[in-house]
Write a protein that holds these residues in place. Structure first.
Motif, PDB file in Angstrom:
ATOM      1  N   ALA A 172     -59.828  17.352  71.237  1.00  0.00           N
ATOM      2  CA  ALA A 172     -58.827  16.859  72.451  1.00  0.00           C
ATOM      3  C   ALA A 172     -58.617  17.799  73.747  1.00  0.00           C
ATOM      4  O   ALA A 172     -58.925  17.268  74.676  1.00  0.00           O
ATOM      5  CB  ALA A 172     -57.658  16.356  71.817  1.00  0.00           C
ATOM      6  N   TRP A 173     -58.447  19.077  73.366  1.00  0.00           N
ATOM      7  CA  TRP A 173     -58.273  19.960  74.491  1.00  0.00           C
ATOM      8  C   TRP A 173     -59.550  20.108  75.314  1.00  0.00           C
ATOM      9  O   TRP A 173     -59.683  20.131  76.551  1.00  0.00           O
ATOM     10  CB  TRP A 173     -57.740  21.190  74.022  1.00  0.00           C
ATOM     11  CG  TRP A 173     -57.347  21.981  74.796  1.00  0.00           C
ATOM     12  CD1 TRP A 173     -56.542  21.789  76.214  1.00  0.00           C
ATOM     13  CD2 TRP A 173     -57.141  23.524  74.879  1.00  0.00           C
ATOM     14  NE1 TRP A 173     -56.394  23.072  76.702  1.00  0.00           N
ATOM     15  CE2 TRP A 173     -56.663  24.068  76.029  1.00  0.00           C
ATOM     16  CE3 TRP A 173     -57.674  24.633  73.847  1.00  0.00           C
ATOM     17  CZ2 TRP A 173     -56.198  25.468  76.410  1.00  0.00           C
ATOM     18  CZ3 TRP A 173     -57.321  25.948  74.105  1.00  0.00           C
ATOM     19  CH2 TRP A 173     -56.776  26.449  75.507  1.00  0.00           C
ATOM     20  N   ARG A 174     -60.626  20.264  74.535  1.00  0.00           N
ATOM     21  CA  ARG A 174     -62.068  20.457  75.258  1.00  0.00           C
ATOM     22  C   ARG A 174     -62.278  19.167  75.967  1.00  0.00           C
ATOM     23  O   ARG A 174     -62.738  19.647  77.295  1.00  0.00           O
ATOM     24  CB  ARG A 174     -63.028  20.718  74.006  1.00  0.00           C
ATOM     25  CG  ARG A 174     -64.396  20.852  74.619  1.00  0.00           C
ATOM     26  CD  ARG A 174     -65.491  20.667  73.456  1.00  0.00           C
ATOM     27  NE  ARG A 174     -65.568  19.366  73.523  1.00  0.00           N
ATOM     28  CZ  ARG A 174     -65.926  18.742  72.304  1.00  0.00           C
ATOM     29  NH1 ARG A 174     -66.260  19.476  71.401  1.00  0.00           N
ATOM     30  NH2 ARG A 174     -65.797  17.608  71.956  1.00  0.00           N
ATOM     31  N   GLY A 209     -62.799  20.091  84.851  1.00  0.00           N
ATOM     32  CA  GLY A 209     -63.700  21.293  85.355  1.00  0.00           C
ATOM     33  C   GLY A 209     -63.333  22.639  85.101  1.00  0.00           C
ATOM     34  O   GLY A 209     -63.807  23.589  85.752  1.00  0.00           O
ATOM     35  N   ARG A 210     -62.641  22.856  83.920  1.00  0.00           N
ATOM     36  CA  ARG A 210     -62.205  24.250  83.531  1.00  0.00           C
ATOM     37  C   ARG A 210     -63.134  24.914  82.510  1.00  0.00           C
ATOM     38  O   ARG A 210     -63.899  24.273  81.956  1.00  0.00           O
ATOM     39  CB  ARG A 210     -60.780  24.076  83.017  1.00  0.00           C
ATOM     40  CG  ARG A 210     -59.990  23.783  84.294  1.00  0.00           C
ATOM     41  CD  ARG A 210     -58.384  23.451  83.747  1.00  0.00           C
ATOM     42  NE  ARG A 210     -57.707  24.622  83.290  1.00  0.00           N
ATOM     43  CZ  ARG A 210     -56.785  24.572  82.454  1.00  0.00           C
ATOM     44  NH1 ARG A 210     -56.081  23.384  82.272  1.00  0.00           N
ATOM     45  NH2 ARG A 210     -56.130  25.664  82.138  1.00  0.00           N
ATOM     46  N   SER A 211     -63.038  26.245  82.164  1.00  0.00           N
ATOM     47  CA  SER A 211     -63.860  26.972  81.342  1.00  0.00           C
ATOM     48  C   SER A 211     -63.619  26.479  79.938  1.00  0.00           C
ATOM     49  O   SER A 211     -62.396  26.849  79.416  1.00  0.00           O
ATOM     50  CB  SER A 211     -63.832  28.284  81.546  1.00  0.00           C
ATOM     51  OG  SER A 211     -64.416  29.087  80.560  1.00  0.00           O
ATOM     52  N   ALA A 264     -61.213  29.121  77.329  1.00  0.00           N
ATOM     53  CA  ALA A 264     -60.307  28.481  76.265  1.00  0.00           C
ATOM     54  C   ALA A 264     -60.270  28.443  74.898  1.00  0.00           C
ATOM     55  O   ALA A 264     -59.545  28.873  74.175  1.00  0.00           O
ATOM     56  CB  ALA A 264     -60.102  26.797  76.710  1.00  0.00           C
ATOM     57  N   MET A 265     -61.814  28.644  74.412  1.00  0.00           N
ATOM     58  CA  MET A 265     -62.065  28.598  72.980  1.00  0.00           C
ATOM     59  C   MET A 265     -61.760  30.025  72.559  1.00  0.00           C
ATOM     60  O   MET A 265     -61.054  30.269  71.589  1.00  0.00           O
ATOM     61  CB  MET A 265     -63.436  28.268  72.686  1.00  0.00           C
ATOM     62  CG  MET A 265     -63.932  28.467  71.219  1.00  0.00           C
ATOM     63  SD  MET A 265     -65.569  27.971  70.920  1.00  0.00           S
ATOM     64  CE  MET A 265     -65.262  26.124  70.659  1.00  0.00           C
ATOM     65  N   TYR A 266     -61.916  31.080  73.420  1.00  0.00           N
ATOM     66  CA  TYR A 266     -61.516  32.370  73.121  1.00  0.00           C
ATOM     67  C   TYR A 266     -60.112  32.614  72.866  1.00  0.00           C
ATOM     68  O   TYR A 266     -59.622  33.251  71.994  1.00  0.00           O
ATOM     69  CB  TYR A 266     -62.305  33.409  74.041  1.00  0.00           C
ATOM     70  CG  TYR A 266     -61.896  34.987  73.803  1.00  0.00           C
ATOM     71  CD1 TYR A 266     -62.791  35.572  73.080  1.00  0.00           C
ATOM     72  CD2 TYR A 266     -60.675  35.380  74.347  1.00  0.00           C
ATOM     73  CE1 TYR A 266     -62.269  37.005  72.572  1.00  0.00           C
ATOM     74  CE2 TYR A 266     -60.438  36.647  74.191  1.00  0.00           C
ATOM     75  CZ  TYR A 266     -61.185  37.480  73.281  1.00  0.00           C
ATOM     76  OH  TYR A 266     -60.962  38.681  72.917  1.00  0.00           O
ATOM     77  N   TRP A 267     -59.525  31.814  73.748  1.00  0.00           N
ATOM     78  CA  TRP A 267     -58.067  32.331  73.799  1.00  0.00           C
ATOM     79  C   TRP A 267     -57.587  31.401  72.526  1.00  0.00           C
ATOM     80  O   TRP A 267     -56.797  32.066  71.784  1.00  0.00           O
ATOM     81  CB  TRP A 267     -57.279  31.668  75.111  1.00  0.00           C
ATOM     82  CG  TRP A 267     -55.717  31.434  74.893  1.00  0.00           C
ATOM     83  CD1 TRP A 267     -54.983  32.521  75.399  1.00  0.00           C
ATOM     84  CD2 TRP A 267     -55.247  30.448  74.479  1.00  0.00           C
ATOM     85  NE1 TRP A 267     -53.881  32.248  75.157  1.00  0.00           N
ATOM     86  CE2 TRP A 267     -53.531  31.081  74.584  1.00  0.00           C
ATOM     87  CE3 TRP A 267     -55.117  29.325  73.830  1.00  0.00           C
ATOM     88  CZ2 TRP A 267     -52.517  30.135  74.144  1.00  0.00           C
ATOM     89  CZ3 TRP A 267     -54.105  28.575  73.619  1.00  0.00           C
ATOM     90  CH2 TRP A 267     -52.955  28.835  73.757  1.00  0.00           C
ATOM     91  N   LEU A 268     -57.840  30.359  72.197  1.00  0.00           N
ATOM     92  CA  LEU A 268     -57.478  29.538  71.052  1.00  0.00           C
ATOM     93  C   LEU A 268     -57.873  30.453  69.678  1.00  0.00           C
ATOM     94  O   LEU A 268     -56.927  30.524  68.993  1.00  0.00           O
ATOM     95  CB  LEU A 268     -58.163  28.418  70.730  1.00  0.00           C
ATOM     96  CG  LEU A 268     -57.836  27.393  69.559  1.00  0.00           C
ATOM     97  CD1 LEU A 268     -56.225  26.848  69.624  1.00  0.00           C
ATOM     98  CD2 LEU A 268     -58.393  26.044  69.679  1.00  0.00           C
ATOM     99  N   ASP A 269     -58.931  30.821  69.880  1.00  0.00           N
ATOM    100  CA  ASP A 269     -59.576  31.756  68.457  1.00  0.00           C
ATOM    101  C   ASP A 269     -58.930  33.049  68.226  1.00  0.00           C
ATOM    102  O   ASP A 269     -58.627  33.296  67.029  1.00  0.00           O
ATOM    103  CB  ASP A 269     -60.922  31.670  68.448  1.00  0.00           C
ATOM    104  CG  ASP A 269     -61.836  30.528  68.150  1.00  0.00           C
ATOM    105  OD1 ASP A 269     -61.225  29.592  67.788  1.00  0.00           O
ATOM    106  OD2 ASP A 269     -62.883  30.368  68.185  1.00  0.00           O
TER     107      ASP A 269
END
Length: 60
Positions: free
Chosen positions: A29-31, A38-40, A44-49
């Motif tokens: 959902a966030w992706r 148009g964001r990276s 975001a995945m790095y921050w989440l993980d």
């Protein structure tokens, strides 16, 4: 301030580390929102993980 109390917020924040299916659903959902804006996605995945999801408190 409205919304959940601190204990409830902590419990909700812990859930992605305890429930892999929930984490995957939240990520999808966030992706989609990130892509639409148009964001990276990689940042975001790095921050989440790495920064957000902590090990399940029951596993520590």
């Amino acid at each position: 301030m409205s919304g959940p109390d601190q204990e409830s917020r902590t419990h909700l924040a812990d859930r992605p580390g305890c429930d892999e299916d929930l984490r995957a659903e939240a990520w999808v959902a966030w992706r989609d929102d990130l892509i639409a804006d148009g964001r990276s996605v990689d940042d975001a995945m790095y921050w989440l993980d790495v920064a957000f999801v902590q090990p399940c408190p029951e596993d520590t």
